[in-house]
Design a protein around this motif. Sequence first.
Motif, PDB file in Angstrom:
ATOM      1  N   THR A  65       1.052  -1.298   0.353  1.00 32.48           N
ATOM      2  CA  THR A  65      -0.069  -0.198   0.085  1.00 32.48           C
ATOM      3  C   THR A  65       1.378   1.561  -0.118  1.00 32.48           C
ATOM      4  OG1 THR A  65      -1.236   1.389   0.869  1.00 32.48           O
ATOM      5  CG2 THR A  65      -0.321   0.149   2.512  1.00 32.48           C
ATOM      6  N   ILE A  93      -2.447  -2.126  -5.567  1.00 35.47           N
ATOM      7  CA  ILE A  93      -3.589  -0.604  -4.712  1.00 35.47           C
ATOM      8  C   ILE A  93      -4.592  -1.877  -5.413  1.00 35.47           C
ATOM      9  CG2 ILE A  93      -4.421   0.751  -5.737  1.00 35.47           C
ATOM     10  CD1 ILE A  93      -1.673   1.658  -7.649  1.00 35.47           C
ATOM     11  N   GLY A  94      -5.426  -1.203  -4.332  1.00 33.37           N
ATOM     12  CA  GLY A  94      -7.180  -2.031  -4.201  1.00 33.37           C
ATOM     13  C   GLY A  94      -6.841  -3.319  -4.000  1.00 33.37           C
ATOM     14  N   SER A  98      -7.598  -4.095   1.831  1.00 31.80           N
ATOM     15  CA  SER A  98      -7.356  -2.890   1.453  1.00 31.80           C
ATOM     16  C   SER A  98      -8.496  -1.915   1.307  1.00 31.80           C
ATOM     17  CB  SER A  98      -6.556  -2.414   0.648  1.00 31.80           C
ATOM     18  OG  SER A  98      -5.409  -2.551   0.661  1.00 31.80           O
ATOM     19  N   ARG A  99      -8.826  -2.444   0.808  1.00 32.66           N
ATOM     20  CA  ARG A  99     -10.859  -1.832   0.535  1.00 32.66           C
ATOM     21  C   ARG A  99     -12.130  -1.939   1.554  1.00 32.66           C
ATOM     22  NH1 ARG A  99     -12.133  -1.364  -5.626  1.00 32.66           N
ATOM     23  NH2 ARG A  99     -10.746  -1.355  -6.729  1.00 32.66           N
ATOM     24  N   GLU A 104     -10.136   2.286   1.382  1.00 36.33           N
ATOM     25  CA  GLU A 104      -9.845   2.645  -0.006  1.00 36.33           C
ATOM     26  C   GLU A 104     -10.960   2.280  -0.584  1.00 36.33           C
ATOM     27  OE1 GLU A 104      -6.807   3.214  -2.337  1.00 36.33           O
ATOM     28  OE2 GLU A 104      -5.594   1.043  -1.898  1.00 36.33           O
ATOM     29  N   THR A 108      -9.792   6.604  -4.996  1.00 40.02           N
ATOM     30  CA  THR A 108      -8.036   6.620  -4.287  1.00 40.02           C
ATOM     31  C   THR A 108      -7.828   5.749  -4.684  1.00 40.02           C
ATOM     32  OG1 THR A 108      -8.673   5.283  -2.666  1.00 40.02           O
ATOM     33  CG2 THR A 108      -8.841   6.742  -1.810  1.00 40.02           C
ATOM     34  N   VAL A 109      -7.941   4.522  -4.973  1.00 39.46           N
ATOM     35  CA  VAL A 109      -7.428   3.435  -6.259  1.00 39.46           C
ATOM     36  C   VAL A 109      -6.974   3.930  -7.207  1.00 39.46           C
ATOM     37  CG1 VAL A 109      -7.614   1.358  -8.364  1.00 39.46           C
ATOM     38  CG2 VAL A 109      -8.626   1.637  -5.586  1.00 39.46           C
ATOM     39  N   LYS A 112      -3.756   6.805  -6.593  1.00 35.96           N
ATOM     40  CA  LYS A 112      -2.664   5.397  -6.618  1.00 35.96           C
ATOM     41  C   LYS A 112      -2.196   5.013  -8.238  1.00 35.96           C
ATOM     42  CE  LYS A 112      -3.699   4.575  -1.017  1.00 35.96           C
ATOM     43  NZ  LYS A 112      -4.251   3.669  -0.732  1.00 35.96           N
TER      44      LYS A 112
END
Length: 252
Positions: A65, A93-94, A98-99, A104, A108-109, A112
């Motif tokens: 992350t 990412i994603g 994290s979501r 996330e 934000t994905v 990023k």
Amino acid sequence: MRKPIIAGNWKMYKTPAESAAFLDVFLPLVKDHTRDEILLFPSITSLAGAIKAVRHSPVRVGAQTMHWLDEGAYTGQTSPSMLASIGCTHILIGHSESRQYAGETDETVNWKLSAALTHGLVPVVCVGESLDKRKANLTEAVLRWQVAAALTGLDPERAAPLIIAYEPIWAIGTGVTASPEQAQHAHAIIRREIADILGLGRAQTTRILYGGSVKPENAATLMAEPDIDGALVGGASLDPKSFAKIVSYAAC
Ligand code: PGA
């Protein structure tokens, strides 16, 4: 064509000493491996040590992350430039965890992804539907939505390094793997969506990994599907011998 990728996501497992012990066993097992790219995503405290340890090996190391900004008053966060400066090459990412647990969002994905490309980090963007959505026949809608949101505003040229990971939430850490047919179907949907947004050329070069209970026993059949270009492995990547078996999947 598309060079396959076998990636290990260690999640919140392994101290620096445990990471070093893993690499002591794993690196000799893959030292001559060239068919696939091999990636590891350790936790943040193991990054620097792992990057040093893999220097003369085919393995590359990414972070799980990051923030999307370069610097600022964001306690607890790590920036893309910080990760790039220590030799991280990839960024996850994603991920659905994290979501679910770390705030996330599709937005934000997208931020990023753009930040990763700016800093020369290869983004591995995770998408995937929940069991409820699958049961409601919404798999295609969810995947198209998540891919479209991630790629918003992205230039096809700039997107060259992009990697997508299809990770059905119902298959993560459950021992239930998507069948090769289910995974292939989802990957084809994702590739079509990439084609719609970034063009056919970019869709054909973008690697799409499957993640969700990949093990030495099922890696080869998954990898045989035309749109499956690799695996993102959680639990089975924690043991060096098991992960090395997945890396050499054709021989399983
Ligand atoms: P799993 O995890 O292989 O343990 O299902 C995959 C992932 O979350 O990336």
